[in-house]
Design a protein around this motif. Structure first.
Motif, PDB file in Angstrom:
ATOM      1  N   LEU A 153      52.907  14.066 -61.308  1.00 39.58           N
ATOM      2  CA  LEU A 153      54.193  14.410 -61.898  1.00 39.58           C
ATOM      3  C   LEU A 153      54.739  13.289 -62.781  1.00 39.58           C
ATOM      4  O   LEU A 153      55.515  13.549 -63.705  1.00 39.58           O
ATOM      5  CB  LEU A 153      55.201  14.750 -60.800  1.00 39.58           C
ATOM      6  N   ARG A 154      54.319  12.076 -62.520  1.00 38.49           N
ATOM      7  CA  ARG A 154      54.751  10.931 -63.325  1.00 38.49           C
ATOM      8  C   ARG A 154      54.481  11.148 -64.817  1.00 38.49           C
ATOM      9  O   ARG A 154      55.208  10.644 -65.678  1.00 38.49           O
ATOM     10  CB  ARG A 154      54.023   9.685 -62.820  1.00 38.49           C
ATOM     11  N   TRP A 155      53.438  11.909 -65.178  1.00 39.38           N
ATOM     12  CA  TRP A 155      53.059  12.068 -66.576  1.00 39.38           C
ATOM     13  C   TRP A 155      53.860  13.132 -67.307  1.00 39.38           C
ATOM     14  O   TRP A 155      53.794  13.217 -68.544  1.00 39.38           O
ATOM     15  CB  TRP A 155      51.567  12.389 -66.671  1.00 39.38           C
ATOM     16  N   LEU A 156      54.618  13.943 -66.603  1.00 38.82           N
ATOM     17  CA  LEU A 156      55.323  15.038 -67.260  1.00 38.82           C
ATOM     18  C   LEU A 156      56.408  14.562 -68.229  1.00 38.82           C
ATOM     19  O   LEU A 156      56.803  15.294 -69.126  1.00 38.82           O
ATOM     20  CB  LEU A 156      55.933  15.978 -66.217  1.00 38.82           C
ATOM     21  N   GLY A 157      56.880  13.359 -68.068  1.00 42.62           N
ATOM     22  CA  GLY A 157      57.878  12.837 -68.990  1.00 42.62           C
ATOM     23  C   GLY A 157      57.315  12.236 -70.259  1.00 42.62           C
ATOM     24  O   GLY A 157      58.074  11.860 -71.165  1.00 42.62           O
ATOM     25  N   PRO A 167      56.024  25.221 -70.452  1.00 43.56           N
ATOM     26  CA  PRO A 167      56.794  25.215 -69.196  1.00 43.56           C
ATOM     27  C   PRO A 167      56.038  25.808 -68.012  1.00 43.56           C
ATOM     28  O   PRO A 167      56.175  25.317 -66.885  1.00 43.56           O
ATOM     29  CB  PRO A 167      58.032  26.037 -69.548  1.00 43.56           C
ATOM     30  N   GLU A 168      55.237  26.835 -68.242  1.00 43.41           N
ATOM     31  CA  GLU A 168      54.491  27.426 -67.133  1.00 43.41           C
ATOM     32  C   GLU A 168      53.378  26.497 -66.649  1.00 43.41           C
ATOM     33  O   GLU A 168      53.087  26.429 -65.459  1.00 43.41           O
ATOM     34  CB  GLU A 168      53.909  28.773 -67.538  1.00 43.41           C
ATOM     35  N   ASP A 169      52.757  25.752 -67.574  1.00 46.25           N
ATOM     36  CA  ASP A 169      51.776  24.745 -67.159  1.00 46.25           C
ATOM     37  C   ASP A 169      52.437  23.709 -66.251  1.00 46.25           C
ATOM     38  O   ASP A 169      51.886  23.327 -65.207  1.00 46.25           O
ATOM     39  CB  ASP A 169      51.189  24.021 -68.377  1.00 46.25           C
ATOM     40  N   ARG A 170      53.604  23.231 -66.642  1.00 45.38           N
ATOM     41  CA  ARG A 170      54.283  22.212 -65.853  1.00 45.38           C
ATOM     42  C   ARG A 170      54.712  22.774 -64.492  1.00 45.38           C
ATOM     43  O   ARG A 170      54.615  22.082 -63.470  1.00 45.38           O
ATOM     44  CB  ARG A 170      55.492  21.677 -66.633  1.00 45.38           C
ATOM     45  N   ALA A 268      46.705  11.280 -68.204  1.00 45.20           N
ATOM     46  CA  ALA A 268      46.817   9.966 -68.835  1.00 45.20           C
ATOM     47  C   ALA A 268      46.184   9.965 -70.223  1.00 45.20           C
ATOM     48  O   ALA A 268      46.707   9.331 -71.155  1.00 45.20           O
ATOM     49  CB  ALA A 268      46.169   8.905 -67.956  1.00 45.20           C
ATOM     50  N   VAL A 269      45.075  10.670 -70.370  1.00 43.07           N
ATOM     51  CA  VAL A 269      44.418  10.761 -71.682  1.00 43.07           C
ATOM     52  C   VAL A 269      45.306  11.515 -72.663  1.00 43.07           C
ATOM     53  O   VAL A 269      45.489  11.098 -73.814  1.00 43.07           O
ATOM     54  CB  VAL A 269      43.038  11.438 -71.543  1.00 43.07           C
ATOM     55  N   ILE A 270      45.877  12.646 -72.234  1.00 38.27           N
ATOM     56  CA  ILE A 270      46.780  13.399 -73.105  1.00 38.27           C
ATOM     57  C   ILE A 270      47.933  12.512 -73.565  1.00 38.27           C
ATOM     58  O   ILE A 270      48.327  12.542 -74.740  1.00 38.27           O
ATOM     59  CB  ILE A 270      47.329  14.633 -72.368  1.00 38.27           C
ATOM     60  N   ALA A 271      48.469  11.718 -72.653  1.00 34.85           N
ATOM     61  CA  ALA A 271      49.631  10.882 -72.961  1.00 34.85           C
ATOM     62  C   ALA A 271      49.328   9.817 -73.998  1.00 34.85           C
ATOM     63  O   ALA A 271      50.228   9.381 -74.735  1.00 34.85           O
ATOM     64  CB  ALA A 271      50.154  10.223 -71.686  1.00 34.85           C
ATOM     65  N   GLN A 272      48.057   9.408 -74.125  1.00 36.76           N
ATOM     66  CA  GLN A 272      47.747   8.227 -74.921  1.00 36.76           C
ATOM     67  C   GLN A 272      46.904   8.458 -76.164  1.00 36.76           C
ATOM     68  O   GLN A 272      46.912   7.624 -77.064  1.00 36.76           O
ATOM     69  CB  GLN A 272      47.032   7.194 -74.034  1.00 36.76           C
ATOM     70  N   PHE A 273      46.152   9.550 -76.212  1.00 39.82           N
ATOM     71  CA  PHE A 273      45.163   9.669 -77.277  1.00 39.82           C
ATOM     72  C   PHE A 273      45.278  10.989 -78.031  1.00 39.82           C
ATOM     73  O   PHE A 273      45.479  12.041 -77.426  1.00 39.82           O
ATOM     74  CB  PHE A 273      43.754   9.533 -76.705  1.00 39.82           C
TER      75      PHE A 273
END
Length: 294
Positions: A153-157, A167-170, A268-273
């Motif tokens: 859940l930490r990555w949702l922000g 929203p449904e994925d989250r 983490a990959v989505i968040a960074q690359f």
């Protein structure tokens, strides 16, 4: 001299390593600029630097991880020559040999790490970094709570995660987190490497397995296993998994758990690359059973 090597050379000289005469780029690093620095006496060191460090303590945390893996977990890691705000200098490793025997040795090393470093709580005494993003290591007594809150859940922000997941994925991720005690077995916390994809497995000059780029914490051992399993290890690496399972007493269902445990790394990959190398598609596939049906 190319721009990345000039960048590293200037950082090395500024840090007091005035005997470095040349730098050659090193492949593999995604978060920092890396290279092999040749010194005046003919020896070499590995160096990496951030243009804009994610934190003043990022390299210090990485150096701490390498040290604790070696001194507490018995895993081979490179020697630390220097670690400051902008620069990390390590002893040079070499590419791993393409043999099953190498991966069998690594199976024994990981089994030793995971079975001899158990801890009553999940987390670490400070946050560290996964690439250029902070890894939250707040102590928790419950492994499911730790994994849900600080690894998923930490990555949702993160802005790129918000863009990639609707929203449904989250909501599906939140439902999965609520059901973690049904989906995963209860397991103890142990010292983990934390970023154990295949490119972070290298070899010493005499061919022994050595690990780099850790994001250590006390958590489930299968976090490390999942990362290796799902990041395209070479064919000869597959001997590791059966041997590791035998050495640690893993049950027969461990393979089925790997996609859930690897969600953390995909996020983490989505968040960074950009592009995300298919990570968003993998997240959606794992979350599919947790989406509400019409």
């Amino acid at each position: 001299m190319t721009e990345p090597t000039s960048f590293l050379l200037s950082h090395l000289h500024a840090a007091g390593l005035h005997d470095v005469v040349a730098v050659e780029p090193a492949a593999g690093g995604l978060a920092a600029t890396a290279g092999i620095a040749r010194r005046g006496d003919g020896t070499s060191v590995f160096a990496k630097a951030f243009g804009e460090p994610p934190s003043d303590a990022a390299f210090a945390a990485e150096a701490e991880g390498l040290t604790v893996l070696r001194e507490t977990g018995g895993v081979v890691t490179p020697d630390i020559v220097l670690a400051d705000r902008d620069l990390l200098v390590l002893s040079v490793l070499r590419p791993r040999p393409r043999t099953e025997a190498f991966w069998e040795q690594l199976a024994h090393a990981l089994a030793h790490l995971h079975t001899t470093t158990r801890n009553p709580r999940f987390g670490w005494h400070q946050d560290n970094w996964l690439g250029r993003r902070r890894q939250i290591n707040t102590w928790e007594d419950d492994g499911f709570e730790f994994f849900a809150r600080h690894r998923l859940l930490r990555w949702l922000g993160e802005p790129r995660v918000e863009e990639a997941l609707d929203p449904e994925d989250r909501a599906a991720l939140e439902r999965l987190c609520d059901r973690l005690p049904e989906l995963l077995p209860v397991g103890p916390a142990c010292l983990t490497h934390g970023d154990l994809w295949a490119l972070n497995v290298m070899a010493t000059p005499d061919g022994q397995p050595a690990l780099i780029d850790p994001a250590v914490s006390y958590t489930w051992a299968e976090i490390d296993l999942a990362h290796l399993w799902t990041t395209a290890p070479p064919p000869e690496a597959h001997v590791l998994f059966d041997l590791y399972a035998e050495l640690t007493g893993l049950d027969r269902d461990w393979r089925e758990r790997m996609p859930i445990l690897q969600l953390r790394q995909h996020l983490a990959v989505i968040a960074q690359f950009v592009p995300d190398r298919g990570a968003a598609d993998l997240v959606r596939a794992t979350l599919a059973p947790f989406r509400r049906r019409p």
